[in-house]
Design a protein around this motif. Sequence first.
Motif, short mmCIF file in Angstrom:
data_model
loop_
_atom_site.label_atom_id
_atom_site.label_comp_id
_atom_site.label_asym_id
_atom_site.label_seq_id
_atom_site.Cartn_x
_atom_site.Cartn_y
_atom_site.Cartn_z
N ASN A 1 0.84 -1.19 0.00
CA ASN A 1 0.00 0.00 0.00
C ASN A 1 0.88 1.24 0.00
O ASN A 1 2.04 1.21 0.40
N GLY A 2 0.31 2.35 -0.45
CA GLY A 2 1.05 3.60 -0.41
C GLY A 2 1.27 4.17 -1.79
O GLY A 2 1.29 3.44 -2.79
N PRO A 3 1.49 5.49 -1.86
CA PRO A 3 1.65 6.15 -3.16
C PRO A 3 3.05 6.05 -3.74
O PRO A 3 3.22 6.13 -4.96
N ASN A 4 4.06 5.90 -2.91
CA ASN A 4 5.45 5.95 -3.37
C ASN A 4 6.06 4.56 -3.35
O ASN A 4 6.91 4.24 -2.51
N LEU A 5 5.63 3.72 -4.27
CA LEU A 5 6.14 2.35 -4.33
C LEU A 5 7.35 2.28 -5.25
O LEU A 5 7.44 3.01 -6.25
N THR A 6 8.27 1.42 -4.91
CA THR A 6 9.44 1.21 -5.76
C THR A 6 9.03 0.38 -6.98
O THR A 6 7.94 -0.17 -7.05
N CYS B 1 5.99 -4.11 -9.37
CA CYS B 1 6.02 -5.35 -10.14
C CYS B 1 5.37 -6.48 -9.35
O CYS B 1 4.60 -7.29 -9.89
N PHE B 2 5.66 -6.53 -8.05
CA PHE B 2 5.04 -7.54 -7.21
C PHE B 2 3.52 -7.33 -7.15
O PHE B 2 2.75 -8.29 -7.27
N ASN B 3 3.07 -6.09 -6.97
CA ASN B 3 1.64 -5.81 -6.93
C ASN B 3 0.94 -6.25 -8.21
O ASN B 3 -0.18 -6.77 -8.18
N TYR B 4 1.61 -6.04 -9.33
CA TYR B 4 1.01 -6.42 -10.62
C TYR B 4 0.81 -7.93 -10.68
O TYR B 4 -0.24 -8.42 -11.13
N SER B 5 1.80 -8.69 -10.22
CA SER B 5 1.67 -10.15 -10.23
C SER B 5 0.56 -10.62 -9.28
O SER B 5 -0.19 -11.55 -9.60
N VAL C 1 9.48 -10.33 -3.96
CA VAL C 1 9.47 -9.14 -4.81
C VAL C 1 10.77 -9.04 -5.60
O VAL C 1 10.76 -8.81 -6.82
N ASP C 2 11.89 -9.20 -4.96
CA ASP C 2 13.18 -9.09 -5.65
C ASP C 2 13.30 -10.16 -6.73
O ASP C 2 13.79 -9.90 -7.83
N TRP C 3 12.83 -11.37 -6.43
CA TRP C 3 12.93 -12.45 -7.41
C TRP C 3 12.07 -12.15 -8.64
O TRP C 3 12.50 -12.34 -9.77
N ILE C 4 10.84 -11.67 -8.42
CA ILE C 4 9.97 -11.34 -9.54
C ILE C 4 10.55 -10.24 -10.40
O ILE C 4 10.55 -10.30 -11.63
N TYR C 5 11.11 -9.21 -9.76
CA TYR C 5 11.64 -8.08 -10.50
C TYR C 5 12.81 -8.50 -11.37
O TYR C 5 12.94 -8.07 -12.52
N VAL C 6 13.67 -9.35 -10.83
CA VAL C 6 14.85 -9.79 -11.59
C VAL C 6 14.46 -10.66 -12.78
O VAL C 6 14.98 -10.51 -13.89
N HIS C 7 13.46 -11.55 -12.60
CA HIS C 7 13.14 -12.54 -13.63
C HIS C 7 12.11 -12.04 -14.65
O HIS C 7 12.11 -12.52 -15.80
N PHE C 8 11.22 -11.12 -14.27
CA PHE C 8 10.12 -10.80 -15.15
C PHE C 8 9.95 -9.32 -15.45
O PHE C 8 9.02 -8.95 -16.16
N SER C 9 10.80 -8.46 -14.91
CA SER C 9 10.61 -7.04 -15.17
C SER C 9 10.93 -6.67 -16.60
O SER C 9 10.45 -5.68 -17.12
N GLY C 10 11.76 -7.49 -17.25
CA GLY C 10 12.08 -7.20 -18.65
C GLY C 10 10.99 -7.60 -19.59
O GLY C 10 11.03 -7.28 -20.77
#
Length: 324
Positions: free
Chosen positions: A213-218, A223-227, A315-324
């Motif tokens: 939650n919150g307006p200032n998400l990294t 990416c985690f929220n989207y999944s 979150v870190d795992w998702i960002y590394v593997h699927f952010s591209g």
Amino acid sequence: MSKGVLYTVFNLYAHFFRREDTGFRKAVPQEKRMAIVLYWVAHAPSFSTLAALFGTGKATAVSIVHTGVQALRRYIVPSSIRFPTGNELSPVVCDVEASRHLPQCAGALDGTFMRIEKPVYYEDAYYCYKRFQAIIILGCVDAQGIFTFVNSGRPGSVGVSFSFNRSSLKRHIDLEESLSPAFSKAINGQDIRPFLVADAAFSLSPTALKCYNGPNLTAQQSCFNYSVIRTRRVVEQAFGRLKRRWKICSSNRVKDPIFAGIVGSVCCGLHNICERYSCPFENDIFPDPHVFQQDQDDNDADLLQAGRQIRDVVVDWIYVHFSG
């Protein structure tokens, strides 16, 4: 439900509806008894209309529906709704990861309201925040929209988080009989136990994750929220198809809350049969979004910290593997 699937259901379960002839009357055929029950849950007619359609008396139609729903609850629900355990868990987790890019996720939790008539007793307990009397149908689905767990019958005023915390699934998770740590997977150097995703109404824990939650998400958090949202969408669509197929879930024909809970479980079991047999469904029908009140997290600081730590690793795992 297509005609072929209907005949398959008849062949599998109609014999549970059989009644013996007596010296006073011939029993209604078992296929007709089952057809009466299925028509009632699919179209939610009045018992007078139902009796006229099938050429029976009103009292006979009422008796057939009540005994038939009990039979379906006894035989269809246990065989069609099963939470994955043991070796059954790995294919479910892999399916979610392949389609939703969320590792170690075993399904999505959500709930919906089933309207009922105003009950005779404790009517205030069944008055939900949407301003009608209802029971809660709590469900967990896999990546294909098939219910793996259903808890139906809690009063509408208590909320889905209350229903989950007092369900058999939560008890089995706490006892490590479901979502067992034995099926943990090393992600970024930390063992992650299988978990479920849920919306903001549920409490954060190591086995129930929800969006940041919150307006200032990294970027990683977004990416985690989207999944999570993509995975949760499956259970919302499943409830939408459930209510469109079985209109008894969105009508207020049922007055007894206990019987309504049984009807809700039966409809979820029939939904699974339709999904497994790929019964056609209108593509232009989408479920209404379910909005639940924002519940406060439990005050257990250690539990919340464990949930946040596990979520950060995923979150870190998702960002590394699927952010591209």
